[in-house]
Design a protein around this motif. Structure first.
Motif, short mmCIF file in Angstrom:
data_model
loop_
_atom_site.label_atom_id
_atom_site.label_comp_id
_atom_site.label_asym_id
_atom_site.label_seq_id
_atom_site.Cartn_x
_atom_site.Cartn_y
_atom_site.Cartn_z
N CYS A 35 0.96 -1.11 -0.05
CA CYS A 35 -0.04 0.16 -0.03
C CYS A 35 0.93 1.27 0.02
O CYS A 35 2.07 1.11 0.29
CB CYS A 35 -0.96 -0.01 1.20
SG CYS A 35 -2.23 -1.17 1.11
N TRP A 43 -1.92 8.34 -0.19
CA TRP A 43 -3.18 7.77 -0.68
C TRP A 43 -4.07 8.48 -1.49
O TRP A 43 -4.79 8.00 -2.42
CB TRP A 43 -4.07 7.52 0.81
CG TRP A 43 -3.41 6.29 1.50
CD1 TRP A 43 -2.09 6.31 2.02
CD2 TRP A 43 -3.79 4.86 1.94
NE1 TRP A 43 -1.78 5.10 2.60
CE2 TRP A 43 -2.92 4.42 2.56
CE3 TRP A 43 -5.00 4.28 1.46
CZ2 TRP A 43 -2.89 2.76 2.89
CZ3 TRP A 43 -5.18 3.18 1.87
CH2 TRP A 43 -4.28 2.31 2.45
N ALA A 46 -2.77 7.72 -4.92
CA ALA A 46 -3.14 6.43 -5.49
C ALA A 46 -4.44 6.54 -5.81
O ALA A 46 -4.98 5.89 -6.98
CB ALA A 46 -2.76 5.42 -4.30
N SER A 47 -5.24 7.24 -5.16
CA SER A 47 -6.61 7.35 -5.54
C SER A 47 -6.90 7.95 -7.00
O SER A 47 -7.74 7.57 -7.67
CB SER A 47 -7.44 8.24 -4.62
OG SER A 47 -8.94 8.36 -4.88
N TYR A 68 -11.26 5.10 -2.55
CA TYR A 68 -9.80 4.26 -2.64
C TYR A 68 -9.67 3.34 -1.54
O TYR A 68 -9.62 4.10 -0.31
CB TYR A 68 -8.47 5.29 -2.81
CG TYR A 68 -7.15 4.52 -2.86
CD1 TYR A 68 -7.02 3.65 -4.16
CD2 TYR A 68 -6.46 4.36 -1.89
CE1 TYR A 68 -5.54 3.19 -4.09
CE2 TYR A 68 -5.24 3.70 -1.94
CZ TYR A 68 -4.83 2.87 -3.10
OH TYR A 68 -3.81 2.12 -2.89
N HIS A 69 -9.18 2.33 -1.47
CA HIS A 69 -8.97 1.22 -0.53
C HIS A 69 -7.73 0.66 -1.05
O HIS A 69 -7.46 0.11 -2.09
CB HIS A 69 -10.09 0.35 -0.27
CG HIS A 69 -11.21 0.89 0.41
ND1 HIS A 69 -12.40 1.72 -0.31
CD2 HIS A 69 -11.40 0.68 1.61
CE1 HIS A 69 -13.14 1.78 0.59
NE2 HIS A 69 -12.88 1.30 1.76
N CYS A 70 -6.78 0.13 -0.09
CA CYS A 70 -5.68 -0.83 -0.08
C CYS A 70 -5.41 -1.47 1.07
O CYS A 70 -5.48 -1.12 2.10
CB CYS A 70 -4.32 0.10 -0.29
SG CYS A 70 -2.97 -0.85 -0.73
N THR A 79 -1.76 -8.04 -1.36
CA THR A 79 -2.36 -6.61 -0.97
C THR A 79 -2.74 -6.16 -2.44
O THR A 79 -2.34 -6.49 -3.29
CB THR A 79 -1.25 -5.93 -0.58
OG1 THR A 79 -0.44 -6.27 0.45
CG2 THR A 79 -1.95 -4.39 -0.26
N GLU A 81 -5.52 -3.14 -4.38
CA GLU A 81 -6.03 -1.69 -4.35
C GLU A 81 -7.21 -1.68 -5.16
O GLU A 81 -7.35 -2.28 -6.13
CB GLU A 81 -5.08 -0.65 -4.70
CG GLU A 81 -4.64 -0.73 -6.25
CD GLU A 81 -3.50 0.25 -6.31
OE1 GLU A 81 -3.12 1.21 -5.28
OE2 GLU A 81 -3.26 0.55 -7.39
N CYS A 83 -11.33 0.87 -5.80
CA CYS A 83 -12.32 1.75 -5.28
C CYS A 83 -13.57 0.98 -5.00
O CYS A 83 -14.14 0.23 -5.62
CB CYS A 83 -12.71 2.60 -6.69
SG CYS A 83 -11.24 3.55 -7.43
N LYS A 127 -11.81 3.45 4.60
CA LYS A 127 -10.83 4.29 3.83
C LYS A 127 -9.63 4.97 4.80
O LYS A 127 -8.75 5.34 4.10
CB LYS A 127 -11.54 5.41 3.06
CG LYS A 127 -12.18 6.46 4.05
CD LYS A 127 -12.73 7.69 3.34
CE LYS A 127 -12.99 8.75 4.14
NZ LYS A 127 -13.87 10.02 3.35
N TYR A 130 -5.06 3.45 6.58
CA TYR A 130 -3.82 3.69 6.58
C TYR A 130 -3.41 4.51 8.16
O TYR A 130 -2.24 4.47 8.54
CB TYR A 130 -3.45 4.96 5.48
CG TYR A 130 -4.13 6.31 5.93
CD1 TYR A 130 -3.55 7.32 6.61
CD2 TYR A 130 -5.58 6.44 5.27
CE1 TYR A 130 -4.26 8.68 6.61
CE2 TYR A 130 -6.06 7.56 5.39
CZ TYR A 130 -5.56 8.53 6.14
OH TYR A 130 -5.90 9.89 6.32
#
Length: 165
Positions: A35, A43, A46-47, A68-70, A79, A81, A83, A127, A130
């Motif tokens: 992540c 984050w 990444a989103s 966004y999710h990881c 892992t 990632e 949406c 979300k 992190y």
């Protein structure tokens, strides 16, 4: 001639085929090595890269459907990632990506009450995982969270069997 080519093809497949340790993913879910760093700016970046429809920083209830999710997968060997729906995570749980959940419209959960430390003690939204780094640290080989006592033992065993030179 055809039999010889077929036999050759089968031989190549048997030589190079390796058992896969991963299940198939929907096209909107991507495997990642790890992540983003544990800060909101990584984050958000990444989103944007994944083109998630809603901002990860938004608190608007209407903007929580595609954020966004990881997360570790429910198999704890990778892992991913994606949406997805931002959902509340109950105390004593970490969010995970579940292959078995219908269309994975939202993260599922892993009971982290056996973590030695770092298990969230208050409700949070998926979300914001992190902010709970222990929910993202997995031992892919042992298929466990690093904060589980049994995982730490398998980490030591793994290091003993495969010394680093």
């Amino acid at each position: 001639m055809v039999q010889t080519k077929f036999a050759g093809f089968v031989l190549v497949v048997l030589i190079y085929w390796k058992p896969c340790n991963f299940a198939a993913l929907p096209k909107w879910v991507h495997r990642v090595k790890s992540c983003p760093e544990l800060n909101i700016s990584q984050w958000i970046e990444a989103s944007k890269r994944l083109n998630c429809f809603h901002e990860i920083t938004s608190n608007d209830p209407k903007e929580q459907a595609n954020v966004y999710h990881c997360l570790p997968s429910s198999y704890l060997n990778e892992t991913v990632e994606f949406c997805s729906m931002n959902v509340p995570v109950a105390p004593g749980n970490c969010p995970t990506y579940n292959y078995k959940q219908s269309q994975n419209v939202a993260p599922s959960y892993y009971n982290c009450s056996r973590f030695e430390s770092g298990c969230p003690q208050k409700m949070f939204f998926s979300k914001n995982v992190y902010k709970h780094p222990e929910c993202l640290k997995i031992n892919r080989d042992a298929k466990c969270f690093e904060q589980e006592a049994t995982c730490k033992k398998s980490l030591r065993t793994h290091q003993t069997r495969y010394p680093v030179f």
